[in-house]
Structures are given as C-alpha cells and as structure tokens.
Design an enzyme around this catalytic site. Structure first.
Site, PDB file in Angstrom:
ATOM      1  N   GLU A 176       8.992   1.898   6.192  1.00 26.79           N
ATOM      2  CA  GLU A 176       8.660   2.744   7.346  1.00 26.79           C
ATOM      3  C   GLU A 176       8.341   4.175   6.927  1.00 26.79           C
ATOM      4  OE1 GLU A 176       8.210   2.452  10.559  1.00 26.79           O
ATOM      5  OE2 GLU A 176       8.578   0.302  10.754  1.00 26.79           O
ATOM      6  N   THR A 204       4.904  -0.289  18.506  1.00 27.93           N
ATOM      7  CA  THR A 204       4.230   0.569  17.521  1.00 27.93           C
ATOM      8  C   THR A 204       2.999  -0.136  16.946  1.00 27.93           C
ATOM      9  OG1 THR A 204       5.889  -0.105  15.910  1.00 27.93           O
ATOM     10  CG2 THR A 204       6.136   2.078  16.836  1.00 27.93           C
ATOM     11  N   TRP A 233       0.846  -1.201   0.000  1.00 24.04           N
ATOM     12  CA  TRP A 233       0.000   0.000   0.000  1.00 24.04           C
ATOM     13  C   TRP A 233       0.883   1.253   0.000  1.00 24.04           C
ATOM     14  CZ3 TRP A 233       0.449   3.489   4.025  1.00 24.04           C
ATOM     15  CH2 TRP A 233       1.043   3.026   5.200  1.00 24.04           C
ATOM     16  N   ASP A 251       2.020  -3.408   9.056  1.00 23.64           N
ATOM     17  CA  ASP A 251       3.445  -3.317   8.694  1.00 23.64           C
ATOM     18  C   ASP A 251       4.319  -3.558   9.927  1.00 23.64           C
ATOM     19  OD1 ASP A 251       2.725  -2.545   6.142  1.00 23.64           O
ATOM     20  OD2 ASP A 251       3.707  -0.574   6.216  1.00 23.64           O
ATOM     21  N   GLU A 252       3.937  -2.910  11.018  1.00 26.19           N
ATOM     22  CA  GLU A 252       4.756  -3.007  12.240  1.00 26.19           C
ATOM     23  C   GLU A 252       4.810  -4.456  12.716  1.00 26.19           C
ATOM     24  OE1 GLU A 252       6.243  -0.394  12.485  1.00 26.19           O
ATOM     25  OE2 GLU A 252       5.052   1.423  12.714  1.00 26.19           O
ATOM     26  N   GLU A 259       7.280   8.648  13.917  1.00 26.83           N
ATOM     27  CA  GLU A 259       7.523   8.023  12.610  1.00 26.83           C
ATOM     28  C   GLU A 259       8.377   8.927  11.718  1.00 26.83           C
ATOM     29  OE1 GLU A 259       6.763   5.020  11.583  1.00 26.83           O
ATOM     30  OE2 GLU A 259       5.220   4.303  12.948  1.00 26.83           O
ATOM     31  N   HIS A 286       4.833   5.482   6.723  1.00 26.38           N
ATOM     32  CA  HIS A 286       4.018   5.703   7.919  1.00 26.38           C
ATOM     33  C   HIS A 286       3.923   7.187   8.279  1.00 26.38           C
ATOM     34  CE1 HIS A 286       5.140   1.308   9.230  1.00 26.38           C
ATOM     35  NE2 HIS A 286       4.449   1.363   8.107  1.00 26.38           N
ATOM     36  N   GLU A 308       8.955  -2.592  17.408  1.00 20.96           N
ATOM     37  CA  GLU A 308       7.997  -2.822  16.325  1.00 20.96           C
ATOM     38  C   GLU A 308       6.666  -3.301  16.910  1.00 20.96           C
ATOM     39  OE1 GLU A 308       8.350  -1.899  13.326  1.00 20.96           O
ATOM     40  OE2 GLU A 308      10.427  -2.090  12.684  1.00 20.96           O
ATOM     41  N   HIS A 357       7.221  -6.365  10.597  1.00 27.11           N
ATOM     42  CA  HIS A 357       8.603  -6.042  10.975  1.00 27.11           C
ATOM     43  C   HIS A 357       8.977  -6.715  12.298  1.00 27.11           C
ATOM     44  CE1 HIS A 357       8.170  -2.055   8.512  1.00 27.11           C
ATOM     45  NE2 HIS A 357       8.294  -3.122   7.745  1.00 27.11           N
TER      46      HIS A 357
HETATM   47 FE   LIG Z   1       8.232   0.098  12.703  1.00 26.88          FE
HETATM   48 FE   LIG Z   2       6.422   2.744  11.622  1.00 32.47          FE
END
Ligand SMILES: [Fe+2]
Ligand SMILES: [Fe+2]
Length: 323
Positions: free
Chosen positions: A107, A163, A23, A192-193, A66, A110, A160, A196
C-alpha cells in the site's frame, strides 16, 4: 483467526507480491537521472492544465487518503488475533502481523507514486497537501469495528473495492484527457486494490464456513453502521477536524470518481461474492440479518437516486489555479 492463520503463508503467496517482482513508483515517473527529465516534467505540467479543478481535488484527496497509511496499519495491527510482540506472554509475532506488514508495504507505494506525481503536476499546493496529511494522520479514524476481526475484514473487503473503483475511474478520466502516464499509474494502483479486495473477501468466505451466524451478524452490523471513508477527518490547514470531508465527497461524486451508486454496487457485489443467499446453518437472528442484507442494495439504490449532489464551487487550498 487462529484457524485461518495456519494458511497465512498461502495467502501471502497467493495475494501479495514481493518487492522485487511488483511495480515500484519509479517505474511510472520521470527518471531524475535521465537527460530528458526536465522535458518530461514540462510535458506533465502542460498536460496537467487540461484537467479541471474537480479532477485535481479528487486526485489530491485520494493521495492524502493513501498517505494516511500509518492510521490503517496501526488500526489493523490492533485487531483481536493479530500479534506483533516478541514477548511470549503477548502471543508472539504471528502470521496476521506478517500479512499486515506485507500488505502495508504494498500500500505504501500508492501514496508514494501519487504524491510524486501531483508534486510534478504544478497544479497542486504541496504545502497545503502536506498539512492536511499530517492532520489526517494525527486525527486518526474510527471505523466502528472495534477490535473485531470479522467487522474489520468486512471493512477492508469493502474499502479495497471502493479504492479500486476510484483509482480506476481516475485512470479513465486521465486517459480520456491524454494523460497516459497518470492513467497507467492509476490503473496499476487499482490492480493492487483489486488483489487486496480478493484477499479480504477470501478471509470472510472462510470465516463464513466456520462461524456463519456470527459472520452474518458482523456483516449486517457494518452495513447498518455504514462504511465510513478513511478520509472522514479530512481538513484544510487552520480548520476543524473533518470540516472538509463532505465537500471532498461531493466533488468525488460529481467528477464521477466515487459515487453513492458505487457504494450500493459494492454491497451488491459483496452479497454475491459471499453467496449469502446460500449460507446454511444460521441462527434465527442471523437469518434475519441475511434478509436485511439481501434487501439492502435495492433499498439504498432508491435512496441514492433521490440524493442531489451540489455543484457548488468549493475552494480547496490544495489546488493552484492555472497560470
Ligand atoms: Fe488498498
Ligand atoms: Fe491503496
């Protein structure tokens, strides 16, 4: 690091997503090329009035955190075993540098999407936010890991997940208040976090297989040192470095976005993920470290229960009053 580096392409493929497939911020924002652009912004501005100052403070703080991505990238590129130099004497550009750049690329979206959203909300004094961000990047941070990859990957495994929790909680609050776009956006950032987090915990898992005692000691070291938040040096314009962090942290706790209990839960989860109770072949010192780590969540839980979060009304320069 050299052993793990051999599998870096597999890690990149398994845990990261290419720019074309993942995305992008635009997918969640009003399209400025569309005729309905102004209408969509008006709707965002209207909805934004329904969320309270604490919520906006947390969202802005998360955005700024971020946006300080240059701090994290430069810190991580400096870890032992990471090399981005083409000079043959410098070790050459290696797999870890490739990983970190790809991670940074992900990242970066974000802060990008959140920044645009808070700008459109009408609730935020963007100039103040921008000043704080510039300060935060200039102030840097020190997470106490030095250049040790084991400690750094404990930090990133932890952070991670932290977040993930905080973006996910923002998503829940936004959804409850009818803020669908913001909820979707925060939810997908949280995704996403999590990805990760899974990657960094996998690195640690593999390190445990090769070097269990040193890995255990590094984990203990980081838990004793405490995981400092990336925004530890947060400040308003015209203030001293770090002045604002405690207030921000208090607001995040009372808004239920990131609390002391979340901190304890993360430690518990890391213990479980790495199955530290089952790791064998430890030195006497590492055995003791394991004992410490096993007991830590329980101990910290009891301490956390006693902490009272202040309900003082703080004035954040970032927030515009509702008009
Ligand atoms: Fe992150
Ligand atoms: Fe992030």
């Amino acid at each position: 690091m050299l052993t793990l580096e051999k599998n870096i392409d597999t890690f990149v493929e398994k845990f990261l997503i290419t720019p074309e497939k993942i995305w992008q911020p635009t997918d969640f924002l009003p399209n400025s090329q569309s005729d309905t652009f102004i209408e969509e912004i008006k709707e965002i501005k209207e909805l934004s009035k329904d969320l309270d100052d604490d919520f906006w403070t947390v969202l802005v703080g998360d955005t700024i955190t971020e946006e300080a991505l240059p701090t994290y990238e430069s810190w991580l590129l400096d870890i032992n075993g990471v090399s981005q130099h083409t000079n043959p004497n410098g070790g050459g550009d290696n797999g870890w540098a490739k990983w970190l750049r790809a991670w940074t690329g992900e990242e970066n979206r974000h802060g990008d999407v959140l920044n645009k959203y808070i700008y459109l909300s009408g609730r935020v004094n963007m100039r103040e936010v921008e000043i704080t961000t510039q300060h935060l990047i200039a102030d840097g941070f020190d997470i106490g890991t030095a250049r040790d990859p084991y400690k750094n990957f404990v930090y990133t495994s932890f952070q991670e997940l932290a977040t993930y929790i905080s973006h996910n909680n923002v998503a829940k609050i936004a959804r409850k208040n009818g803020h669908k776009l913001l909820a979707k956006m925060s939810k997908i950032i949280a995704g996403d976090e999590m990805r990760h987090h899974l990657a960094y915990t996998e690195f640690i898992k593999q390190i445990f297989q090769h070097d269990p005692s040193e890995m255990m000691l590094a984990f203990q070291y980081m838990m004793k040192h405490k995981i400092v938040m990336p925004a530890m040096n947060l400040r308003h314009s015209g203030e001293e470095k770090g002045c604002l962090f405690d207030q921000f942290s208090a607001v995040a706790q009372r808004a239920g976005v990131y609390t002391g209990f979340d901190y304890v839960d993360i430690i518990k989860k890391l213990n479980t993920t790495w199955e530290i109770d089952k790791i064998s072949g430890l030195t006497a010192e590492a055995e003791k470290a394991r004992d410490y780590l096993m007991k830590l969540p329980e101990r910290m839980y009891r301490i956390t229960e006693r902490i009272i979060v202040p309900d003082t009304k703080y004035n954040f320069k970032w927030i515009n009053p509702i008009t």
